[in-house]
Design an enzyme around this catalytic site. Structure first.
Site, PDB file in Angstrom:
ATOM      1  N   LYS A  93     -10.818  17.964   7.885  1.00  0.00           N
ATOM      2  CA  LYS A  93     -10.175  19.087   7.184  1.00  0.00           C
ATOM      3  C   LYS A  93      -9.446  19.938   8.225  1.00  0.00           C
ATOM      4  CE  LYS A  93     -11.148  22.733   3.809  1.00  0.00           C
ATOM      5  NZ  LYS A  93     -10.606  23.869   4.580  1.00  0.00           N
TER       6      LYS A  93
ATOM      7  N   ALA B 174      12.515  14.558  30.433  1.00  0.00           N
ATOM      8  CA  ALA B 174      13.859  14.754  30.976  1.00  0.00           C
ATOM      9  C   ALA B 174      14.864  13.811  30.308  1.00  0.00           C
ATOM     10  CB  ALA B 174      13.851  14.531  32.488  1.00  0.00           C
TER      11      ALA B 174
END
EC number: 6.5.1.2
Length: 669
Positions: free
Chosen positions: A116, A35
């Site tokens: 990877k 917020a």
């Protein structure tokens, strides 16, 4: 608020939001609530809108997405984005270690291991610390400019912590939690869901509207430096540390290993930990850490000798085969496909798997109702590995291939020396539909916006039945189809109109003549120059052409010895479709002013449309010289598929690199 105060507040908000972004998306350690972040962002957007003279290309507000693009521009990589060789087991890793040690005379070697990431490879260009361009890997030589979409990824810094000029490379990906949320939203909206996070990332990053990419919550790990000015970094691990200092997000799970045993232990460790990550990985990348040793080892024809990618074993799962469906391809081949109870394999929900042909079904004794083991071949194509015979109850049904085509009821035949059953009915609707899809494909008529989904819609609406019918389509017809608006319908009509200007070889390939691929189509087009001349050619005349064999010659003669085909060609003429060769013939090249005159060119990799021998002849006819190796005197490298060491040499000597498409454009000027 005065201009001076507004400018100061804008700068404060930018610094604040950049800090928040870095803490959340790079350090994974947010210091404020969502917020509070949103309040600051909205204040910045409002102030920039009120004071456009203070707008900056590296403002955090850019990340919400900008102007919708028309197309992605092509980008030639300064140095090629090469692929790595693969290892699939411990033996492959030990072989890699042995080759490395032999290549450096058993000098001490240290490896660096990294996860990877299963995402989309991209390059990032910075000039004096400012992000100026980002591109996809593409074919390794040429990619697409996706700068505006990459700016929406908060893990990518818009400005570095140093005013340095460099190129960084990494993997853009979608976190698993974002993937789940996105698919839930798509299901609620009645839209098709993405199969896996990698597809979702690739689909998001290639959106023409950056605002869509901005909503997809993508992230990125940077894994390497490709080019950096005025700085020498002695090891890969130190380059990753440096990238982190500059503000990039690097993967924290990397590890340096002194022995191959330590590498293997790392691989086994992450094979176990893999499911607990919030992103997909499909293996481990192992590199020699020392940059000087990397240079000493060099590259092979396909990949660097100093690195390898260990691919995790294909995941195998058990599910029930509930049925066998048949599909008919454009050449009439009938292919069986297994229908499965849905099961997740390698991150994707699988409902179907290839059975290839009847012989495979017999060989594996596959029956409807069987429990079967399914895996993805190369983690891409699902296939049935075997039957679990212990689970049979006796209620399973043996499967017998039909005697008639599932699409048109014509009798199926098995041609001599062929395993597959084939429908030989030229009016078979399934073959016609698949033929239309091929006709509009990239290497054929290349009609933008006309893919499998639209062809199926047009076919089902009975708007098209022949290739020529495409050229009678109207905007009004397209507007009757789902997902077509005024703009998309207008664009497609124009794309179809533009395709009339294609050179003869594209039309020939699009016709789908049996045994005639893109390369042979070009050979015929260049030799005969017009469709009429090719239609009249005899089998003997065709066989006399270099690289044209008896089967292909017979197939071409048989194809044109058909009244329906001749009628189709007449319709093409009436619609204004070009049926002449627009390329340059070798015999005419001596009189052409050419880019290649006086240039030294190296050809590497597989050229799809034009073979290397033909390319060599044309370059030489244009006054160029073709050599077999790259040196300082080389002017250009033309790189096809599976290009390797010559690309690395081109980078070393700062030689320009073209892909085949760019090469053909220059030839046909």
């Amino acid at each position: 608020m005065s201009k001076e105060i507004a400018k100061k507040r804008i700068e404060e908000l930018r610094d604040l939001l950049n800090t928040f972004n870095y803490q959340y998306h790079v350090l994974d350690n947010p210091s404020v609530s969502d917020a509070e972040y949103d309040r600051n962002m909205q204040e910045l957007i409002k102030l920039e809108a009120e004071n456009p003279e203070f707008m900056s290309e590296d403002s955090p507000s850019i990340r919400v997405g900008g102007t919708v693009l028309d197309i992605f521009e092509k980008v030639t990589h300064k140095s090629p984005m090469l692929s790595l060789g693969n290892a699939f087991n411990e033996g492959d890793l030990r072989d890699f270690d042995r080759r490395v040690r032999q290549g450096i005379d058993d000098a001490n070697v240290r490896y660096i291991c990294e996860l990877k990431i299963d995402g989309l490879a991209v390059s990032l260009h910075y000039e004096k610390g400012r992000f100026i361009q980002g591109a996809t890997r593409g074919d390794g030589v040429t990619g697409e400019d996706i700068t505006q979409n990459l700016k929406t990824i908060k893990a990518i810094p818009l400005r570095l912590n140093e005013e340095v000029t460099l190129e960084a490379r990494g993997e853009a990906y979608m976190p698993k939690r974002s993937f789940v949320k996105l698919n839930e939203e798509k299901e609620q909206n009645g839209e098709d869901v993405f199969a896996n996070p990698r597809n979702a990332a690739a689909g998001s990053i290639r959106q023409l509207d950056p605002k869509i990419a901005a909503k997809r919550n993508l992230s990125m790990f940077v894994y390497g430096l490709a080019n950096v000015e005025e700085k020498t970094i002695p090891s890969h691990s130190e380059s990753l540390d440096y990238l982190g200092e500059l503000g990039f997000k690097t993967n924290p799970n990397r590890r340096t290993c002194e022995t191959i045993e330590e590498v293997i232990a790392y691989v086994e460790e992450w094979q176990e930990k893999r499911p607990h990550l919030d992103y997909e990985i499909d293996g481990i990348v192992i590199k020699v850490d020392d940059v000087a040793l990397q240079e000493s080892l060099g590259t092979t024809a396909k990949s660097p000798r100093w690195a390898i990618a260990y691919k995790f074993p294909a995941e195998e799962v058990v599910t029930r085969l509930t049925g066998i469906e048949l599909s008919v391809g454009r050449t009439g081949v009938v292919t069986p496909t297994a229908e499965l109870e849905p099961v997740r394999v390698a991150g994707t929900i699988v409902r179907r798997a290839s059975l290839h042909n009847e012989d495979l079904i017999r060989e594996k004794d596959i029956r409807i109702g069987d429990y079967v083991v399914v895996k993805k071949a190369g983690d891409i194509i699902p296939e049935v590995v075997n039957v679990i015979f212990d689970k049979r109850t006796g209620g399973e049904e043996e499967y017998h291939m039909p005697t008639h085509c599932p699409a048109c009821e014509s009798e199926l035949v098995r041609l001599e020396e062929e395993v597959a059953l084939r429908c030989i009915n030229p009016t078979c609707p399934a073959q016609i539909r698949e033929g239309l899809i091929h006709f509009v494909s990239r290497n054929a008529m290349n009609i933008d916006g006309l893919g499998e989904r639209v062809i199926t819609q047009l076919f089902d609406a009975d708007y098209i039945r022949t290739f020529a019918d495409l050229y009678s389509l109207t905007k009004e017809q397209l507007l009757q189809l789902e997902r077509f608006g005024e703009k998309s319908a207008t664009n497609l009509v124009q794309a179809i109109e533009n395709s009339k200007e294609n050179s003869l070889e594209r039309l020939l390939f699009g016709l789908g003549i049996r045994h005639v691929g893109a390369k042979a189509a070009r050979t015929f087009a260049e030799h005969f120059e017009t469709m009429d001349a090719l239609v009249k050619a005899t089998e003997e005349e065709l066989k006399a052409i270099n690289e044209i064999g008896e089967k292909m010659a017979q197939s071409v003669v048989a194809y044109f010895d058909n009244e329906d085909v001749l009628e189709l060609l007449q319709q093409f003429k009436e619609y204004g479709v070009n049926m002449t060769y627009k390329g340059i013939k070798i015999a005419d090249l001596q009189n052409v002013e050419s880019y290649f005159a006086g240039k030294t060119v190296v050809l590497t990799g597989k050229l799809e449309v034009m073979g290397r021998s033909e390319a060599k002849k044309k370059i030489e006819a244009l006054g160029g010289k073709v050599t077999g190796s790259v040196s300082k005197s080389t002017d250009l490298v033309v790189a096809g598929e599976a290009a390797g060491s010559k690309l690395a040499q081109a980078e070393k000597h700062n030689v320009e690199v073209w892909n085949e498409e760019r090469f053909l454009q220059e030839l046909n000027k």
